[in-house]
Design a protein around this motif. Structure first.
Motif, short mmCIF file in Angstrom:
data_model
loop_
_atom_site.label_atom_id
_atom_site.label_comp_id
_atom_site.label_asym_id
_atom_site.label_seq_id
_atom_site.Cartn_x
_atom_site.Cartn_y
_atom_site.Cartn_z
N ILE A 11 -14.29 0.03 -1.11
CA ILE A 11 -13.86 0.98 0.39
C ILE A 11 -15.04 -0.31 1.18
O ILE A 11 -13.55 -0.82 2.11
N SER A 12 -15.41 -0.79 1.18
CA SER A 12 -16.43 -1.48 2.10
C SER A 12 -15.17 -3.46 2.20
O SER A 12 -14.71 -3.12 3.57
N LYS A 13 -14.95 -3.77 1.09
CA LYS A 13 -13.69 -4.46 1.65
C LYS A 13 -12.34 -3.77 2.23
O LYS A 13 -11.93 -4.85 3.70
N ALA A 14 -12.35 -3.02 2.08
CA ALA A 14 -10.65 -2.45 2.99
C ALA A 14 -11.52 -2.12 4.36
O ALA A 14 -10.23 -2.51 5.46
N LEU A 23 -3.40 -5.33 6.76
CA LEU A 23 -2.82 -3.82 6.25
C LEU A 23 -3.85 -3.35 5.06
O LEU A 23 -4.30 -4.00 3.76
N VAL A 24 -4.16 -2.18 4.57
CA VAL A 24 -4.49 -1.65 3.50
C VAL A 24 -4.57 -0.49 2.56
O VAL A 24 -4.16 0.71 3.73
N GLU A 161 1.81 -9.12 1.64
CA GLU A 161 1.49 -8.20 2.79
C GLU A 161 0.85 -7.31 3.47
O GLU A 161 0.92 -6.71 4.42
N ILE A 162 -0.04 -6.46 2.14
CA ILE A 162 -1.69 -5.69 2.12
C ILE A 162 -1.90 -6.48 1.61
O ILE A 162 -2.26 -7.62 0.65
N ALA A 163 -3.68 -6.55 2.73
CA ALA A 163 -4.76 -7.23 1.83
C ALA A 163 -5.43 -6.13 0.91
O ALA A 163 -5.82 -7.13 -0.56
N VAL A 164 -5.59 -5.09 1.16
CA VAL A 164 -6.33 -4.12 -0.21
C VAL A 164 -5.17 -2.80 -0.35
O VAL A 164 -5.13 -2.47 0.28
N ILE A 165 -5.20 -2.82 -1.71
CA ILE A 165 -5.17 -1.55 -2.18
C ILE A 165 -5.78 -0.38 -2.90
O ILE A 165 -6.82 -1.15 -4.16
#
Ligand code: TXA
Ligand code: MG
Length: 359
Positions: A11-14, A23-24, A161-165
């Motif tokens: 969650i900190s990474k996000a 984008l997350v 397209e998305i950094a973190v899922i």
């Protein structure tokens, strides 16, 4: 793209990614959202590009608690506040006249903004840690089925397209939030979901207001005089509610939420005969129905009898039937009652071929 189990560290990474304008994707109780910092216009551009969504389709701002409403809205009518107090965190979006500083990129050029406090613990932790608002449409490409698992999100996007899922498991509710519009004098449900309309109506009444129903004849005035009437808004309350729904919220094209395989809804009484007829025409079918599987040669999902379970599994079922490469997905119609209205709405939209938008 980093697919991570949701925990304090991820969650900190996000949060860092959101702060960096990236984008997350994160779980909510309804469907997975694709989030961007709601006040970062470059991040919003990235969001629209990743989603493949026309820029005049507004996105919902996710906030951590109801007391943040007035940071985003210029007016919060008592009925909207009471609804928020009673139903948030939860699968409800409230549309209000936007505050001046809210970027138009967020609202699709409209004078209103959609707000929601989701109840999923991962979504709430993310919003609390980020502190700001997170703009998040469902984490699917425009016009496709909404994702109800992290895996669905992974499959829908390119790696860059998305950094973190954040993986928070399958979504509880399974279809998108109920949207109630308070940007006009008479509040109305723009998109049904899994909250009973009668429950919303009772709360709105408690605050001394009335929920729109098709009998009203007054013109739809915006509630804040300094707020201009949305250019796409209806001019009279007499309009057909289905039509109003489409014009008020441009994101709600008739063909939203569609699988790639054409889908048809068939009444219970006609189901058996229709299946036989379609098979006679040489159509390859797959089925979502309450009927016991009558044809063992057809991919067949037996529908759950409770609306909550049906909704929870709906998109997963449609995704799985979509993978059968059939000519047609046949869905048995659902009861025409309030409890099923959100599901009926999504099935209706899924039944229009994706390349044939009927706005
Ligand atoms: O459950 C949900 O609502 C999920 C999760 C991620 O929160 N989100 C979601 O977002 O379904 P999206 O963008 O796929 O659908 C939001 C709908 C769109 O049809 C959009 O047009 C409408 O809400 N909407 C958002 N802001 C609006 C506004 N200011 N006025 C009218 N409609 C609005
Ligand atoms: Mg969506």
């Amino acid at each position: 793209m980093q697919l991570l189990p949701a925990n304090r560290e991820s969650i900190s990474k996000a949060v860092k990614a959101l702060s960096d304008g990236l984008l997350v994707a994160f779980p909510t109780e309804t469907v997975y959202g694709l989030g961007a910092n709601a006040l970062d216009t470059a991040a919003l551009e990235r969001l629209y590009a990743a989603k493949g969504r026309p820029t005049n389709h507004p996105v919902i701002v996710h906030i951590s608690s109801a007391d943040k409403m007035s940071q985003w809205a210029s007016v919060v009518p008592p009925a909207a506040r009471l609804l928020a107090e009673k139903l948030w965190p939860g699968p409800l979006t409230i549309i209000l006249p936007k505050a001046d500083h809210v970027p138009e990129q967020l609202t699709g050029g409209q004078a209103s903004v959609g707000l929601r406090v989701p109840s999923h613990p991962v979504a709430l932790s993310l919003l609390q840690a980020f502190e700001g608002g997170v703009a998040a449409p469902s984490a699917n490409k425009f016009g496709k089925l909404s994702p109800t698992s992290a895996e669905d999100v992974v499959q829908g996007f390119d790696v860059n397209e998305i950094a973190v899922i954040l993986d928070g498991g399958p979504c509880e509710v399974g279809i998108e939030s109920t949207i109630v519009d308070f940007s006009t004098e008479i509040p109305r449900i723009l998109r049904p979901g899994m909250i009973l309309p009668e429950q919303i109506e009772a709360i709105v009444k408690q605050a001394g207001a009335h929920l729109y129903h098709p009998g009203f004849t007054e013109p739809a005035k915006t509630i804040a005089s300094k707020v201009s009437t949305p250019t796409t808004g209806p001019t009279t309350e007499k309009a057909d509610p289905a039509k109003v729904q489409q014009t008020r919220a441009p994101g709600m094209l008739a063909s939203h939420y569609a699988p790639s395989t054409p889908l048809t809804i068939i009444d219970t009484a006609k189901l058996q005969a229709s299946l036989e007829e379609l098979l006679k025409q040489g159509k390859r079918l797959c089925v979502l129905s309450w009927h016991k599987r009558t044809r063992t040669d057809l991919p067949w999902i037996t529908a759950p009898s409770e609306p909550e379970t049906y909704a929870r599994q709906l998109y997963r079922s449609l995704r799985s039937l979509d993978r059968e490469n059939a000519d047609l997905i046949v869905v048995e119609s659902v009861p025409a009652t309030e409890a099923w209205s959100g599901i009926a709405d999504r099935l209706q939209r899924a039944s229009v071929p994706a390349n044939d938008p009927q706005e």
